[in-house]
Design an enzyme around this catalytic site. Structure first.
Site, PDB file in Angstrom:
ATOM      1  N   GLN A 153      41.199  29.724  44.534  1.00 24.12           N
ATOM      2  CA  GLN A 153      40.408  30.640  45.343  1.00 24.12           C
ATOM      3  C   GLN A 153      39.706  29.891  46.466  1.00 24.12           C
ATOM      4  O   GLN A 153      39.649  30.345  47.606  1.00 24.12           O
ATOM      5  CB  GLN A 153      39.364  31.330  44.463  1.00 24.12           C
ATOM      6  CG  GLN A 153      38.663  32.476  45.143  1.00 24.12           C
ATOM      7  CD  GLN A 153      39.640  33.549  45.541  1.00 24.12           C
ATOM      8  OE1 GLN A 153      40.353  34.094  44.715  1.00 24.12           O
ATOM      9  NE2 GLN A 153      39.717  33.844  46.820  1.00 24.12           N
TER      10      GLN A 153
ATOM     11  N   GLU B 190      36.123  40.531  43.183  1.00 23.71           N
ATOM     12  CA  GLU B 190      37.452  40.915  43.669  1.00 23.71           C
ATOM     13  C   GLU B 190      38.498  40.565  42.609  1.00 23.71           C
ATOM     14  O   GLU B 190      39.339  41.386  42.254  1.00 23.71           O
ATOM     15  CB  GLU B 190      37.742  40.177  44.976  1.00 23.71           C
ATOM     16  CG  GLU B 190      39.129  40.440  45.541  1.00 23.71           C
ATOM     17  CD  GLU B 190      39.487  39.518  46.678  1.00 23.71           C
ATOM     18  OE1 GLU B 190      40.421  39.857  47.429  1.00 23.71           O
ATOM     19  OE2 GLU B 190      38.855  38.445  46.816  1.00 23.71           O
TER      20      GLU B 190
ATOM     21  N   ASP C  31      48.573  37.341  43.187  1.00 25.25           N
ATOM     22  CA  ASP C  31      48.537  37.140  44.635  1.00 25.25           C
ATOM     23  C   ASP C  31      49.924  37.255  45.248  1.00 25.25           C
ATOM     24  O   ASP C  31      50.069  37.640  46.411  1.00 25.25           O
ATOM     25  CB  ASP C  31      47.966  35.756  44.958  1.00 25.25           C
ATOM     26  CG  ASP C  31      46.448  35.740  44.932  1.00 25.25           C
ATOM     27  OD1 ASP C  31      45.840  36.818  44.845  1.00 25.25           O
ATOM     28  OD2 ASP C  31      45.869  34.637  44.988  1.00 25.25           O
TER      29      ASP C  31
END
Length: 427
Positions: free
Chosen positions: A259, A326, A360
């Site tokens: 991240q 998130e 992702d």
């Protein structure tokens, strides 16, 4: 490396400060973005070229690339890379294709039938970030559900590279999505171009895509000032990892760094049930960060991040729900029991072998998600984001007899005689 706090020693105000991120207390971002949007609105293509020269350091003759350019760029990537993008495309399509369902007709009273039908949003704009990392995966995450929904016009904007083009990975995704044109515009100015329309770029009905604080602010401004809607506030990315004694510190550190390497304004939060776990994770962070090509960005993000020590997993979930991340990763053997306790999160990754990276790129779920605490009220992008549901009803003669007097009474008590008459005249 991570600043550490003890959950039970924090006051309510201190907890509230910890969950705040990406704020604009002096309105400096707001003022800058408002100026950019005004120029795009008033000067159109001229402003877009000026901003490309200023921000992207490129002199653009054309603000777009067409199919032949896209095909040429797509051919520059290897077959292995193409195949990886194809697998991601297929998985994302497989997951999202289950979301488009037809609803049943409901007869609320004899002769009174009500139902909803799905219609695609006709013109949608997709913003694909550039900046420090070009994200072809974001194009798939937005383009696939738009195609499944049946949107008639898909406008794609992405910042140009210094050669005035895009990279081959984005180009190949455009081919997979059967999109024949991409506009070379980035930042807040891209949002403005799609919201207002310019001589070259069409105005759209809804704008999608993540970005930095400037892009996010532009989306919020245009939603308030135009009839163009947005998917959600999706700004700098963030992750919260919950780890107990069963967690592997190397895995946890890798997830935090995955991240952190997005950018200096990203945030990676660790919530652990012991100080020993945090110490082990910090050692792994030091070991893993030095081999990252983007280690300077990752270091800055880690400096903006922190760890929380809680006594139990229940307390960890309390903080997580307040933070509304998130991305939420639960690295615990007890992940199944925690699912029902999750109330605020964009996307959740369960167990020790489920890294955020899978979501992702290629597991199939969408990575365009609400940030900065907006997971309390927003969902991530899905096919639902690209459609409208229109309600219909039909009343037969029997139905009017069944419902007519009820409508007449309710209209009369509200003092709306014409409403009552619209029923009475049909009896």
């Amino acid at each position: 490396m991570l600043r550490t706090y003890k959950y039970n020693t924090l006051s309510a105000e201190e907890k509230n400060q910890l969950i705040q991120r990406n704020t604009d207390p002096n309105n400096t971002i707001q003022e800058t973005v408002s100026g950019i949007l005004d120029q795009v609105k008033n000067k159109g293509d001229e402003a877009l070229r000026d901003f490309a020269a200023k921000f992207d350091k490129v002199d653009l003759k054309n603000l777009f690339l067409e199919k032949s350019d896209i095909e040429a760029l797509a051919s520059t990537i290897s077959r292995d890379q193409q195949r990886a993008l194809e697998i991601a495309f297929q998985n994302i399509h497989r997951f999202h294709s289950t979301q488009l369902r037809r609803e049943r007709v409901t007869e609320t009273m004899p002769g009174v039938k009500c139902w909803r039908e799905v219609r695609p949003i006709e013109k949608v704009g997709l913003y694909i970030p550039g900046g420090s990392a070009v994200l072809p995966s974001t194009l798939l995450m937005l383009g696939v559900p738009a195609r499944i929904a049946g949107c008639k016009e898909i406008v794609v904007c992405s910042p140009p590279q210094q050669d005035g083009k895009i990279n081959g990975f984005v180009a190949y995704c455009l081919l997979l999505l059967k999109i024949d044109r991409i506009y070379l515009v980035g930042g807040a100015q891209a949002v403005g171009a799609m919201a207002y329309g310019t001589q070259t770029i069409p105005k759209v009905d809804k704008i999608f895509g993540p970005g930095n604080q400037y892009v996010t602010k532009a989306k919020s401004i245009i939603q308030g000032q135009t009839n163009v809607s947005i998917d959600m506030p999706a700004g700098p990315s963030e992750v919260l990892v919950i780890a107990d004694q069963s967690a592997n510190p190397a895995f946890v550190a890798a997830d935090l760094l995955a991240q952190a390497e997005h950018g200096a304004d990203s945030q990676a939060v660790l919530v652990a049930t012991s100080s020993a776990t945090i110490e082990k994770v910090n050692k792994e962070l030091k070991k893993q960060i030095i081999v990252l090509p983007r280690q300077e960005l990752a270091r800055k993000a880690i400096e903006n991040s922190y760890a929380i020590i809680t006594e139990t997993l229940i307390e960890a979930m309390e903080f997580s729900n307040a933070y509304a991340p998130e991305h939420l990763i639960i690295e615990s053997d007890e992940w199944q029991s925690l699912i029902v306790k999750i109330s605020n999160a964009g996307s959740v990754f369960l167990g020790h072998l489920t890294p955020e990276s899978a979501g992702d790129y290629a597991s199939g779920t969408n990575h365009t998600l609400p940030t900065s605490g907006y997971a309390r009220s927003y969902s991530g992008v899905s096919v639902d984001s690209f459609i409208k549901k229109i309600t219909f009803q039909h009343i037969s003669e029997e139905g009017l007899q069944q419902i007519g007097s009820t409508v007449e009474i309710l209209a009369e008590l509200e003092g709306l005689q014409a409403h009552k008459n619209a029923v009475s005249i049909r009896n």
